[in-house]
Design a protein around this motif. Structure first.
Motif, mmCIF file in Angstrom:
data_model
loop_
_atom_site.group_PDB
_atom_site.id
_atom_site.type_symbol
_atom_site.label_atom_id
_atom_site.label_comp_id
_atom_site.label_asym_id
_atom_site.label_seq_id
_atom_site.Cartn_x
_atom_site.Cartn_y
_atom_site.Cartn_z
ATOM 1 N N ASP B 97 0.855 -1.210 0.000
ATOM 2 C CA ASP B 97 0.000 0.000 0.000
ATOM 3 C C ASP B 97 0.879 1.243 0.000
ATOM 4 O OD1 ASP B 97 -2.264 -1.579 0.153
ATOM 5 O OD2 ASP B 97 -2.373 -1.473 2.354
ATOM 6 N N THR B 98 1.932 1.202 0.806
ATOM 7 C CA THR B 98 2.828 2.361 0.921
ATOM 8 C C THR B 98 3.479 2.664 -0.433
ATOM 9 O OG1 THR B 98 3.308 1.608 3.160
ATOM 10 C CG2 THR B 98 4.704 3.356 2.300
ATOM 11 N N LEU B 99 3.932 1.601 -1.112
ATOM 12 C CA LEU B 99 4.566 1.777 -2.417
ATOM 13 C C LEU B 99 3.582 2.420 -3.401
ATOM 14 C CD1 LEU B 99 7.144 1.213 -4.116
ATOM 15 C CD2 LEU B 99 6.118 -0.955 -4.771
ATOM 16 N N GLU B 100 2.364 1.919 -3.375
ATOM 17 C CA GLU B 100 1.309 2.442 -4.261
ATOM 18 C C GLU B 100 1.043 3.922 -3.968
ATOM 19 O OE1 GLU B 100 -0.825 2.189 -7.452
ATOM 20 O OE2 GLU B 100 0.406 0.501 -6.708
ATOM 21 N N TYR B 101 0.989 4.218 -2.677
ATOM 22 C CA TYR B 101 0.742 5.593 -2.231
ATOM 23 C C TYR B 101 1.863 6.514 -2.693
ATOM 24 C CZ TYR B 101 0.303 9.550 0.990
ATOM 25 O OH TYR B 101 0.213 10.810 1.519
ATOM 26 N N MET B 102 3.099 6.030 -2.567
ATOM 27 C CA MET B 102 4.264 6.826 -2.975
ATOM 28 C C MET B 102 4.229 7.100 -4.472
ATOM 29 S SD MET B 102 5.761 7.585 -0.240
ATOM 30 C CE MET B 102 7.281 8.350 -0.794
ATOM 31 N N ARG B 103 3.780 6.074 -5.231
ATOM 32 C CA ARG B 103 3.665 6.254 -6.685
ATOM 33 C C ARG B 103 2.659 7.358 -7.002
ATOM 34 N NH1 ARG B 103 4.190 0.297 -8.167
ATOM 35 N NH2 ARG B 103 6.239 0.224 -9.135
ATOM 36 N N GLU B 104 1.521 7.302 -6.269
ATOM 37 C CA GLU B 104 0.433 8.282 -6.521
ATOM 38 C C GLU B 104 0.894 9.705 -6.276
ATOM 39 O OE1 GLU B 104 -3.087 7.321 -4.262
ATOM 40 O OE2 GLU B 104 -3.241 5.353 -5.250
ATOM 41 N N ILE B 105 1.660 9.883 -5.204
ATOM 42 C CA ILE B 105 2.060 11.260 -4.883
ATOM 43 C C ILE B 105 3.329 11.700 -5.624
ATOM 44 C CG2 ILE B 105 0.920 11.276 -2.614
ATOM 45 C CD1 ILE B 105 3.719 10.957 -1.346
ATOM 46 N N SER B 106 3.955 10.756 -6.326
ATOM 47 C CA SER B 106 5.185 11.121 -7.031
ATOM 48 C C SER B 106 4.934 11.625 -8.449
ATOM 49 C CB SER B 106 6.159 9.929 -7.089
ATOM 50 O OG SER B 106 6.493 9.512 -5.801
ATOM 51 N N ASP B 114 9.803 1.964 -9.922
ATOM 52 C CA ASP B 114 9.691 0.674 -10.602
ATOM 53 C C ASP B 114 10.844 -0.230 -10.149
ATOM 54 O OD1 ASP B 114 7.513 1.553 -11.870
ATOM 55 O OD2 ASP B 114 8.489 1.970 -13.808
ATOM 56 N N GLY B 115 10.547 -1.494 -9.968
ATOM 57 C CA GLY B 115 11.588 -2.440 -9.584
ATOM 58 C C GLY B 115 11.694 -2.636 -8.080
ATOM 59 N N TYR B 116 10.874 -1.919 -7.346
ATOM 60 C CA TYR B 116 10.916 -2.082 -5.879
ATOM 61 C C TYR B 116 9.781 -2.967 -5.355
ATOM 62 C CZ TYR B 116 14.488 1.548 -5.511
ATOM 63 O OH TYR B 116 15.643 2.248 -5.612
ATOM 64 N N GLU B 117 9.161 -3.727 -6.281
ATOM 65 C CA GLU B 117 8.039 -4.571 -5.850
ATOM 66 C C GLU B 117 8.562 -5.825 -5.124
ATOM 67 O OE1 GLU B 117 8.414 -3.538 -8.983
ATOM 68 O OE2 GLU B 117 6.772 -2.111 -9.262
ATOM 69 N N GLY B 118 7.670 -6.499 -4.446
ATOM 70 C CA GLY B 118 7.957 -7.789 -3.820
ATOM 71 C C GLY B 118 9.082 -7.720 -2.813
ATOM 72 N N GLU B 119 10.057 -8.581 -2.964
ATOM 73 C CA GLU B 119 11.161 -8.693 -2.018
ATOM 74 C C GLU B 119 11.960 -7.403 -1.879
ATOM 75 O OE1 GLU B 119 12.564 -11.693 -0.342
ATOM 76 O OE2 GLU B 119 10.416 -12.117 -0.528
ATOM 77 N N ASP B 120 11.990 -6.625 -2.993
ATOM 78 C CA ASP B 120 12.807 -5.402 -2.985
ATOM 79 C C ASP B 120 12.088 -4.183 -2.410
ATOM 80 O OD1 ASP B 120 14.899 -6.780 -4.175
ATOM 81 O OD2 ASP B 120 14.002 -6.506 -6.180
ATOM 82 N N ASN B 121 10.857 -4.376 -1.981
ATOM 83 C CA ASN B 121 10.087 -3.231 -1.415
ATOM 84 C C ASN B 121 10.798 -2.726 -0.166
ATOM 85 O OD1 ASN B 121 8.242 -1.537 -0.180
ATOM 86 N ND2 ASN B 121 6.474 -2.706 -0.909
ATOM 87 N N PRO B 122 11.268 -1.461 -0.197
ATOM 88 C CA PRO B 122 12.054 -0.955 0.951
ATOM 89 C C PRO B 122 11.150 -0.485 2.123
ATOM 90 C CG PRO B 122 11.861 0.734 -0.727
ATOM 91 C CD PRO B 122 11.096 -0.445 -1.245
ATOM 92 N N PHE B 123 9.855 -0.399 1.872
ATOM 93 C CA PHE B 123 8.970 0.128 2.932
ATOM 94 C C PHE B 123 8.619 -0.939 3.948
ATOM 95 C CE2 PHE B 123 8.130 2.695 -0.936
ATOM 96 C CZ PHE B 123 8.628 3.904 -0.457
ATOM 97 N N ARG B 124 7.945 -0.478 5.012
ATOM 98 C CA ARG B 124 7.564 -1.424 6.071
ATOM 99 C C ARG B 124 6.048 -1.415 6.260
ATOM 100 N NH1 ARG B 124 11.024 0.428 11.089
ATOM 101 N NH2 ARG B 124 10.806 2.450 10.080
ATOM 102 N N ASP B 125 5.532 -2.555 6.748
ATOM 103 C CA ASP B 125 4.106 -2.589 7.109
ATOM 104 C C ASP B 125 3.899 -1.680 8.327
ATOM 105 O OD1 ASP B 125 3.610 -4.442 5.142
ATOM 106 O OD2 ASP B 125 3.912 -6.171 6.478
ATOM 107 N N SER B 126 2.725 -1.045 8.364
ATOM 108 C CA SER B 126 2.461 -0.176 9.523
ATOM 109 C C SER B 126 0.964 -0.165 9.865
ATOM 110 C CB SER B 126 2.922 1.252 9.232
ATOM 111 O OG SER B 126 2.182 1.782 8.156
#
Lengths: 229, 296
Positions: B97-106, B114-126
């Motif tokens: 969700d965080t990644l999606e949100y970051m995309r929306e506001i960017s 791009d490329g930060y999906e799945g295992e490479d997602n640097p964000f954390r669950d919150s």
């Protein structure tokens, strides 16, 4: 009915208005309280109405020591004393009928009682046809008759008249005193403070004379002054 | 109080209001002015509270969840947080969700993510948390920090505390302003009643020697004060309503962050207050005057 026992009244400015005055008035009596201006007559009426309290001595009205009354009980004492004054003290913005009805409204009389009593009182003082007039449309004698009717509105056992004829012409004065005598004849105790010599000498009732605050004479059927023998 | 007497008191009070026409109008006018200002304070206060509530709902606390937690543990953590006093909502905001949100506001730079999906997602669950009462922010955050399984609690402390400061400040100013204006109104009504007592001194004298009780003499003046207070309050209420409908109708267009309170809701809150305050200041004004100028 009314007892003064060694009543002294000294005002805050040091004036001694009454000095050790004692007398007793029986129920149904007619008493003149006479004396020159400033002799203490008005103080005496004010003490009776509990507008002032005695400095010493005691005043008893109908078995109640006046100075023992609580503030909330004073109005009830006043309801047992009808008062008339030299200046009538009528309300100019109300009709004759309303002026009398007002005194009854104050003690919580019903409209029915008022409708019955006011015409009766007006007839008694000879003003039946004047109910709708305002005080300013009346002669001074008529105005004083309205004041008498108002004083009697709640059937008080005592009628206190403070110089009631002082502002009236002689003929009218006698008419008012005649009216007071009629009321007295029906059983009401009348106490009239006056310095009208002719009236006192003519009516010949009990006279209490006060001079400089001191009771100087109490004659059961006296004149204004001590008659020379 | 007998019904007969009550009718008499009211009729005398109304009569006196008209008899002292000019003075009554002047006092009603003064009460109107004071009540309008008082009403403005009330409206500001009601709306600041309303806006603060809206902003409070928008102010979120973010609690990051231990990365080692599985779905069941995260659900348990969410349940535990929801159970804390003063927590309104606690929604799971996953790293996806965080990644999606970051995309929306960017906007145009979304491709950088791009490329930060799945295992490479640097964000954390919150957990995204909202509070019931913002004034209890600090103790709630302390309780939240003590919960096991979350790693860090983040909130826009300055923004939230500023909202709190402004709304408390306005509440305080409103309160003291209202109090001051009520006192002014009380003394103006007291002055009117003083004149009414003076105008009726002969009648009062007659009442006394005929044997009227103290309260029989006082009631018409108390009621006169109440009439002046309530009439002034109602006129002020009418004027304020008219102004509020006109202004808020325009102001609510084009503001997204918050809205002003609807007239109906404000009116319901205000009418009772206005009439009560009007009646109380009228009665108090009369009482002060009677105590000082009516020897009964």
């Amino acid at each position: 009915m009314i007892t003064f026992e060694n009543v002294t009244k000294v005002y805050e400015d040091g004036t001694k208005a009454l000095d050790e005055v004692s007398f007793h008035i029986e129920k149904g009596e007619f008493v003149f309280v006479v004396g020159p201006s400033g002799s203490g007559k008005s103080t005496l009426t004010r003490l009776l109405m509990h507008e002032e309290t005695p400095t010493s001595g005691s005043i008893t009205i109908d078995g109640t020591r006046v100075q023992d009354l609580k503030r909330k009980d004073i109005p009830y004492l006043r309801r047992s004393i009808g008062v008339i004054f030299q200046d009538f003290r009528l309300l100019d913005d109300r009709t004759v009928y309303e002026n009398i009805a007002f005194a009854m409204q104050i003690v919580g009389a019903s409209k029915r009682e008022i409708r019955r009593q006011v015409p009766h009182l007006l007839s008694m003082v000879g003003l039946s046809g004047k109910a709708k007039l305002f005080p300013t449309q009346l002669s001074r004698g008529e105005a004083q008759r309205v004041a008498v009717a108002r004083a009697l509105a709640n059937n008080p056992p005592i009628l206190l008249a403070d110089e009631p004829t002082a502002s009236l012409p002689p003929k009218t004065s006698f008419e008012i005193v005649e009216l007071l005598c009629d009321i007295n004849a029906r059983g009401t105790t009348v106490v009239m403070a006056t310095h009208a010599k002719e009236i006192v000498d003519t009516v010949h009732k009990r006279v209490i004379a006060i001079e400089d605050g001191v009771l100087v004479r109490d004659d059961s059927k006296g004149g204004y002054e001590v008659e020379s023998k | 109080m007998k019904a007969n007497n009550f009718k008499y008191y009211v009729s005398q009070a109304v009569r006196s209001v008209f008899r002292n026409g000019l003075m009554s109008v002047t006092s009603i006018f003064t009460v109107v002015c004071c009540m309008i200002i008082l009403g403005l304070f009330m409206i500001i206060s009601i709306n600041v509270n309303h806006i603060a509530q809206q902003l409070e709902q928008q102010c979120e606390i973010q609690a990051f969840i231990n990365e080692a937690y599985d779905d069941a543990q995260v659900s348990a953590l969410q349940k535990q947080v929801k159970g804390i006093e003063n927590i309104a909502t606690a929604e799971i905001f996953s790293k996806e969700d965080t990644l999606e949100y970051m995309r929306e506001i960017s906007d145009n730079n979304a491709a950088l993510l791009d490329g930060y999906e799945g295992e490479d997602n640097p964000f954390r669950d919150s957990l995204k948390i909202t509070l019931k009462d913002l004034s209890l922010l600090k103790p709630t955050v302390e309780k939240l920090s003590a919960v096991e399984g979350k790693e860090e609690v983040s909130y826009k402390q300055t923004v939230m505390e500023n909202i709190l400061k402004v709304s408390n400040g306005i509440r305080n100013v409103s309160f003291w302003g209202m109090l001051l204006l009520c006192i002014v109104s009380i003394f103006i009504i007291a002055n009117t009643i003083k004149l009414a007592v003076y105008a009726r001194r002969k009648e009062i004298g007659v009442m006394k020697f005929v044997g009227a009780t103290d309260w029989f003499i006082r009631w018409p003046f108390i009621i006169e004060g109440i009439i002046i207070g309530v009439v002034g309050a109602l006129i002020a209420f009418g004027l304020i309503s008219w102004g509020y409908i006109a202004l808020v109708g325009k102001a609510n267009i084009g503001i997204d962050i918050f809205t002003f309170k609807a007239y109906n809701e404000v009116a319901v809150q205000m009418i009772g207050m206005f009439v009560s305050i009007g009646a109380v200041i009228g009665a108090l004004g009369s009482a002060i005057s009677i105590r000082k100028h009516l020897d009964v």
